[in-house]
Design an enzyme around this catalytic site. Structure first.
Site, PDB file in Angstrom:
ATOM      1  N   GLU A   1       0.844  -1.193   0.000  1.00  0.00           N
ATOM      2  CA  GLU A   1       0.000   0.000   0.000  1.00  0.00           C
ATOM      3  C   GLU A   1       0.880   1.243   0.000  1.00  0.00           C
ATOM      4  O   GLU A   1       1.837   1.302   0.778  1.00  0.00           O
ATOM      5  CB  GLU A   1      -0.923   0.023   1.225  1.00  0.00           C
ATOM      6  CG  GLU A   1      -1.990   1.085   1.121  1.00  0.00           C
ATOM      7  CD  GLU A   1      -2.958   1.062   2.310  1.00  0.00           C
ATOM      8  OE1 GLU A   1      -4.170   1.210   2.090  1.00  0.00           O
ATOM      9  OE2 GLU A   1      -2.488   0.908   3.448  1.00  0.00           O
TER      10      GLU A   1
ATOM     11  N   ALA B   1       1.084  -1.109  10.891  1.00  0.00           N
ATOM     12  CA  ALA B   1       0.603  -2.427  10.476  1.00  0.00           C
ATOM     13  C   ALA B   1      -0.021  -2.290   9.104  1.00  0.00           C
ATOM     14  O   ALA B   1      -0.241  -1.183   8.606  1.00  0.00           O
ATOM     15  CB  ALA B   1      -0.405  -2.986  11.485  1.00  0.00           C
ATOM     16  N   MET B   2      -0.349  -3.440   8.477  1.00  0.00           N
ATOM     17  CA  MET B   2      -0.926  -3.429   7.133  1.00  0.00           C
ATOM     18  C   MET B   2      -1.937  -4.549   7.016  1.00  0.00           C
ATOM     19  O   MET B   2      -1.658  -5.694   7.342  1.00  0.00           O
ATOM     20  CB  MET B   2       0.176  -3.577   6.078  1.00  0.00           C
ATOM     21  CG  MET B   2      -0.340  -3.640   4.655  1.00  0.00           C
ATOM     22  SD  MET B   2      -1.231  -2.132   4.208  1.00  0.00           S
ATOM     23  CE  MET B   2      -2.371  -2.786   2.989  1.00  0.00           C
ATOM     24  N   GLU B   3      -3.122  -4.190   6.463  1.00  0.00           N
ATOM     25  CA  GLU B   3      -4.287  -5.058   6.499  1.00  0.00           C
ATOM     26  C   GLU B   3      -4.352  -6.066   5.371  1.00  0.00           C
ATOM     27  O   GLU B   3      -5.444  -6.379   4.861  1.00  0.00           O
ATOM     28  CB  GLU B   3      -5.551  -4.193   6.479  1.00  0.00           C
ATOM     29  CG  GLU B   3      -5.773  -3.391   5.199  1.00  0.00           C
ATOM     30  CD  GLU B   3      -5.210  -1.982   5.242  1.00  0.00           C
ATOM     31  OE1 GLU B   3      -5.648  -1.137   4.445  1.00  0.00           O
ATOM     32  OE2 GLU B   3      -4.311  -1.723   6.055  1.00  0.00           O
ATOM     33  N   ASN B   4      -3.256  -6.659   4.932  1.00  0.00           N
ATOM     34  CA  ASN B   4      -3.303  -7.678   3.894  1.00  0.00           C
ATOM     35  C   ASN B   4      -4.286  -8.769   4.310  1.00  0.00           C
ATOM     36  O   ASN B   4      -4.188  -9.326   5.400  1.00  0.00           O
ATOM     37  CB  ASN B   4      -1.922  -8.307   3.695  1.00  0.00           C
ATOM     38  CG  ASN B   4      -0.815  -7.279   3.660  1.00  0.00           C
ATOM     39  OD1 ASN B   4      -0.809  -6.397   2.811  1.00  0.00           O
ATOM     40  ND2 ASN B   4       0.119  -7.384   4.591  1.00  0.00           N
TER      41      ASN B   4
ATOM     42  N   HIS C   1      -7.963  -2.274  14.552  1.00  0.00           N
ATOM     43  CA  HIS C   1      -8.011  -1.448  13.336  1.00  0.00           C
ATOM     44  C   HIS C   1      -7.774  -2.311  12.104  1.00  0.00           C
ATOM     45  O   HIS C   1      -8.524  -2.246  11.121  1.00  0.00           O
ATOM     46  CB  HIS C   1      -6.953  -0.354  13.446  1.00  0.00           C
ATOM     47  CG  HIS C   1      -6.821   0.518  12.245  1.00  0.00           C
ATOM     48  ND1 HIS C   1      -7.306   1.803  12.192  1.00  0.00           N
ATOM     49  CD2 HIS C   1      -6.246   0.303  11.021  1.00  0.00           C
ATOM     50  CE1 HIS C   1      -7.048   2.330  11.006  1.00  0.00           C
ATOM     51  NE2 HIS C   1      -6.396   1.432  10.283  1.00  0.00           N
ATOM     52  N   GLU C   2      -6.722  -3.119  12.145  1.00  0.00           N
ATOM     53  CA  GLU C   2      -6.388  -3.920  10.963  1.00  0.00           C
ATOM     54  C   GLU C   2      -7.458  -4.962  10.672  1.00  0.00           C
ATOM     55  O   GLU C   2      -7.766  -5.235   9.504  1.00  0.00           O
ATOM     56  CB  GLU C   2      -5.023  -4.591  11.152  1.00  0.00           C
ATOM     57  CG  GLU C   2      -3.868  -3.627  11.364  1.00  0.00           C
ATOM     58  CD  GLU C   2      -3.786  -2.535  10.306  1.00  0.00           C
ATOM     59  OE1 GLU C   2      -4.063  -2.814   9.129  1.00  0.00           O
ATOM     60  OE2 GLU C   2      -3.459  -1.386  10.673  1.00  0.00           O
TER      61      GLU C   2
ATOM     62  N   HIS D   1     -10.408  -3.703   8.866  1.00  0.00           N
ATOM     63  CA  HIS D   1     -10.133  -3.569   7.437  1.00  0.00           C
ATOM     64  C   HIS D   1     -10.511  -4.824   6.652  1.00  0.00           C
ATOM     65  O   HIS D   1     -10.717  -4.740   5.427  1.00  0.00           O
ATOM     66  CB  HIS D   1      -8.644  -3.315   7.204  1.00  0.00           C
ATOM     67  CG  HIS D   1      -8.246  -1.872   7.255  1.00  0.00           C
ATOM     68  ND1 HIS D   1      -8.885  -0.897   6.536  1.00  0.00           N
ATOM     69  CD2 HIS D   1      -7.233  -1.245   7.914  1.00  0.00           C
ATOM     70  CE1 HIS D   1      -8.294   0.269   6.753  1.00  0.00           C
ATOM     71  NE2 HIS D   1      -7.296   0.088   7.591  1.00  0.00           N
TER      72      HIS D   1
ATOM     73  N   GLU E   1      -9.584   4.017   6.156  1.00  0.00           N
ATOM     74  CA  GLU E   1      -8.848   4.258   7.402  1.00  0.00           C
ATOM     75  C   GLU E   1      -9.711   4.850   8.507  1.00  0.00           C
ATOM     76  O   GLU E   1      -9.590   4.460   9.672  1.00  0.00           O
ATOM     77  CB  GLU E   1      -7.640   5.153   7.119  1.00  0.00           C
ATOM     78  CG  GLU E   1      -6.666   4.583   6.100  1.00  0.00           C
ATOM     79  CD  GLU E   1      -6.128   3.213   6.494  1.00  0.00           C
ATOM     80  OE1 GLU E   1      -6.105   2.885   7.699  1.00  0.00           O
ATOM     81  OE2 GLU E   1      -5.723   2.470   5.579  1.00  0.00           O
TER      82      GLU E   1
END
Length: 871
Positions: free
Chosen positions: A143, A278-281, A313-314, A317, A336
């Site tokens: 992202e 963090a990242m919501e993959n 949060h993640e 998503h 977001e």
């Protein structure tokens, strides 16, 4: 002639769309490179002379096009394609020998790239094990537009496709991707080829693949979803908090959205080097280690809350972002802001006693500061370039104002009616893409009696926010009249024409203090409103959920301060924030604010004290040096009784807030409060921790370390640096590294600068430098370091961290002997010469923040001593 800002240079044509990718990637850990193959099943909707995909920092070869889809067993003979790479627009053009008529095709090619060290695309992360051996992990962060650095693709969020991923991992390494493993093949060299299950249709930025010497916890079944935490070896004992939080979140979101979790499994992966939080993959969520891993026995309350919030949060998503995805990057807030808001809802269900919305209201003060500057932006605005897309991920507007506005709307229409609108939106757009108007349609369908589209348009598509003036007319019989205008810390340049001045539809919840059964709901527009008076003062922002400031006239303000104990914590916090904002905006003087502090004596909410101590810290930042002793004395007179009442040691049954308040008071008194008793106790506790006699209590560790660093001697400095190099856990490392930002000795600060340009991880160094830059004692030397070495630092740090590193420039508010700002001109020139586009807009906000601080410094120069000298 086209220009660099022409959307056609950045948006792919829509007559060719992907339906499926079959990817195989092979990382080479010896050469720090990777190779791969892909087969992309395409649908050509109109005749095509070329196929245009995104590619960046890749070499591509052996490209062919084949009629039909391989998965449909209808593929014909492959035809070679000519190809050309365009670095400027990050594209690759594949040219067939003849025009392709509409139909289905499979594009295949080979590609290769470098496992870079910039924490974007397919990159390398490194760690050192307990025996001192260095190891490498190949991991991804795509992202917003970096999937194109890993494989040629249609790298735009609305071009969704199914992904079938295969990874080749060396012996002894774990491979993880979005789906569960479906097969493992051992190769001749001992490596294993791991094939993963197909994903749902999703955007390229959500693809993930990770290969490295990692370990996974035993899967936990959460209502049919296999949940694991993946870490480097030796950190599995730090996963229990993450598993508990994620298990609750999966169940909560399933219930709230009335839609099952859209993935087949869920891995939470801790990466040693990670640019974001963090990242919501989908199914393979990646985190900084300190945002995921923690020992419950050695975690402060705010650290626990933060870990929970990031995980929640993640996982929000997975529905809001992965199942339903923004159509283009102008709608980042849909992803977001909703994820942040839903994390608050989830956390409030998980642990109501944490009172997470009060903590969020404290963060909202930060967003309202930025959004009160002339260069702020609307929540949503047009985006063309990848750089503009990246700039949309700014914390104050997207991550705080966005969810704060959603909270305001939810409270205005009611929890259930808001939830039902969200359910309608997700169900209608599942597996596809959406934009802001789709959300308005869904919410209005469930709330036909409220003009939600008009309300939300006024908050989402224009920048800034209003101040609601609450005045008592002289002959009003206790009535209160409400009007609105834009709130700004600096002249915003709107002019005086009412037709061009911004106006909002402001959701007002008003109630008499002490009687919440009489809440009045109304929308304030251009027309003033009058509310009937009563025996109790009227609270305009009842519940404290409105994203606006309230400008009470002197009589109303005095009444509210007299009845402060009858307000809820969020309402008291909002009043404190409004009082301080009026000072920074030049509307009221420092004297009124300092006088109001006495009303907060005995306050037990830590987040309210955070607002007040932040104000005092800002005054200390800009005060004349000769007045700081007086200010320190004043600070001690306010805060020392509060700490004495609370004590240094936890009391049985003292509740969730007391440890947070204790740390807030210790930190303020031990640093700019210059409390000798606090310093002595902090040094005692630090020495015991260093000797191994007694470990620091996690709840006050950060405050103790800040105090010791503020007054650091050589042995203190060496001890803090040493522990940051050899920590007990990721959180322990963060605490000791963070303490270095509280140094006041320029010599020690210069040593830290060298750590930041050398051994410190690039994910951490820019954020440490930012805080150092904003400190009075070491800001100037840090500014000299950054400005003199900027090109070197920019080449080392993640691109999305550079403007964050420079946010601390707002603290450079020193005045010379003639009362002129010392650094403002140099800061402004640096920003003008170095930045453009979205990043410049973000740094223009920093320059304006500096101007606000300089104005406060000018005020303090002439008034502070007299104010503090009053009996």
């Amino acid at each position: 002639m086209t220009t660099i800002m022409n959307p056609a240079n950045y948006r792919l044509p829509r007559h060719v769309v992907p339906r499926r990718y079959d990817l195989e990637l092979v990382p080479d850990f010896a050469s720090l490179t990777f190779g791969g193959t892909e087969a992309v099943e395409l649908e050509v909707l109109d005749a095509a002379d070329e196929l245009i995909l995104n590619a960046n920092e890749l070499t591509i070869s052996e490209a062919t096009i084949t009629p039909g889809w391989a998965t449909a067993r209808a593929a014909g003979e492959p035809t070679p394609l000519a190809l050309s790479l365009e670095a400027g627009t990050e594209r690759v053009r594949f040219a067939p020998p003849a025009t392709l008529p509409p139909g289905r095709y499979t594009l295949a090619c080979r590609f290769a790239g470098t496992l870079n060290d910039r924490l974007a695309g397919f990159y390398r992360s490194r760690f050192v094990d307990d025996e001192g051996h260095e190891h490498t992990i190949a991991t991804t962060q795509f992202e917003e537009t970096d999937a194109r650095k890993a494989f040629p693709c249609f790298d735009e969020p609305d071009l969704k496709a199914v992904f079938g991923v295969t990874l080749v991992a060396p012996p002894g390494m774990l491979a993880v991707s979005n789906g569960p493993e479906v097969s493992v093949e051992t190769l001749e060299d001992g490596a294993h080829r791991v094939r993963f299950a197909d994903t749902i249709p999703m955007s390229t930025y959500l693809v993930a693949f990770i290969v490295g010497p990692l370990e996974a916890t035993t899967p936990v079944d959460v209502d049919g979803t296999a949940l694991r935490v993946v870490t480097v070896p030796g950190k599995g004992h730090l996963t229990s908090i993450a598993i508990e939080v994620a298990s609750h979140a999966l169940r909560y979101y399933h219930q709230y959205f009335a839609i099952p979790y859209p993935g087949d499994k869920l891995d939470l992966v801790a990466i040693p080097d990670f640019a974001s939080g963090a990242m919501e993959n989908l199914g393979c969520v990646t985190f900084r280690e300190a945002e995921l891993l923690a020992d419950p026995a050695d975690t402060a309350k705010p650290e626990m809350h933060r870990i929970a919030e990031v995980i929640e949060h993640e996982l929000a998503h997975m529905w809001f972002g992965d199942l339903v995805t923004l159509r283009w990057w102008n709608g980042v807030w849909l992803n977001e802001a909703f994820a942040t808001f839903m994390a608050l809802r989830c956390q409030d269900d998980f642990h109501p006693e944490w009172e997470c919305f009060v903590a969020f209201a404290r963060l909202r003060e930060f967003a309202r500061f930025v959004d009160g500057l002339p260069s702020t932006r609307a929540i949503e605005f047009p985006v063309v370039t990848p750089e503009e897309a990246a700039a949309m991920f700014d914390v104050p507007i997207t991550y705080i104002k966005g969810p704060a506005v959603l909270w305001m709307i939810e409270q205005y229409i009611g929890h259930d009616r808001f939830r039902d609108g969200v359910r309608r939106y997700l169900t209608a757009n599942a597996y596809g893409n959406a934009e802001t108007t789709d959300l308005w349609d869904a919410l209005e369908a469930e709330n036909p009696d409220v003009p939600l589209r008009a309300v939300m348009d006024s908050w989402v598509f224009q920048s800034g926010y209003p101040i609601v003036a609450a005045t008592t007319p002289s002959a009003g019989g206790g009535a209160v009249e409400l009007t609105q205008e834009r709130f700004s810390y600096l002249p915003a340049g709107e002019g005086t024409d009412p037709a061009t001045r911004p106006r909002w539809l402001v959701p007002i919840l008003a109630a008499p203090v002490g009687n919440r059964s009489e809440v009045t709901r109304l929308l304030l527009s251009d027309t003033p409103l009058r509310l009937a008076g009563g025996t109790s003062p009227l609270l305009v922002n009842a519940g404290g959920t409105g994203f606006y400031r309230v400008g009470h006239d002197a009589a109303l303000c005095a009444l509210l301060l007299e009845h402060l104990g009858q307000l809820d914590p969020i309402e008291r916090l909002g009043l404190a924030g409004d009082l301080w904002a009026a000072v920074l905006a030049g509307v009221t003087g420092l004297g009124e604010f300092l006088a109001s502090l006495a009303h907060f004596a005995g306050e037990d909410d830590p987040y309210i004290w955070t607002v007040l101590t932040t104000a005092l810290r800002t005054i200390d930042l800009v005060a004349p040096q000769e007045d700081r002793a007086l200010l320190g004395s004043h600070t001690r007179s306010l805060l020392a009784p509060e700490l004495a009442r609370l004590g240094w040691e936890p009391s049985p049954g003292e509740g969730e807030k007391a440890p947070v308040l204790r740390a807030t008071l210790i930190s303020a008194l031990g640093t700019f409060g210059e409390d000798e008793g606090v310093l002595a106790r902090a040094r005692e506790l630090f020495a015991a921790d260093q000797s191994g006699t007694r470990e620091l209590d996690a709840d006050i560790a950060g405050a103790v370390l800040a105090t010791v660093a503020w007054h650091a001697r050589r042995e203190d400095f060496d001890g803090i640096v040493g522990r940051s190099r050899h920590p007990r856990s990721p959180l322990d490392e963060r605490r000791f590294r963070g303490a270095l930002a509280s140094l006041t000795d320029p010599g020690y600060a210069s040593e830290v600068h060298e750590l930041c340009r050398g051994e410190m991880r690039s994910q951490d160094a820019p954020y440490l430098l930012s805080v150092m830059l904003g400190q009075r004692a070491i800001g100037p030397v840090t500014w000299e370091f950054i400005s003199s070495n900027y090109e070197e630092l920019a080449g080392r740090y993640p691109e999305n961290s550079l403007y964050r590193m420079l946010e601390g420039m707002a603290g450079l508010a020193e005045l010379d002997d003639e009362g002129r700002p010392v650094y403002t001109g140099a800061v402004r020139s640096f920003v003008e010469a170095t930045f453009s586009g979205g990043q410049k807009r973000l740094l223009d906000q920093t320059v304006e923040h500096l101007e606000v601080n300089v104005r406060l410094a000018t005020t303090a120069r002439t008034t502070l001593r007299a104010l503090l000298s009053r009996p």
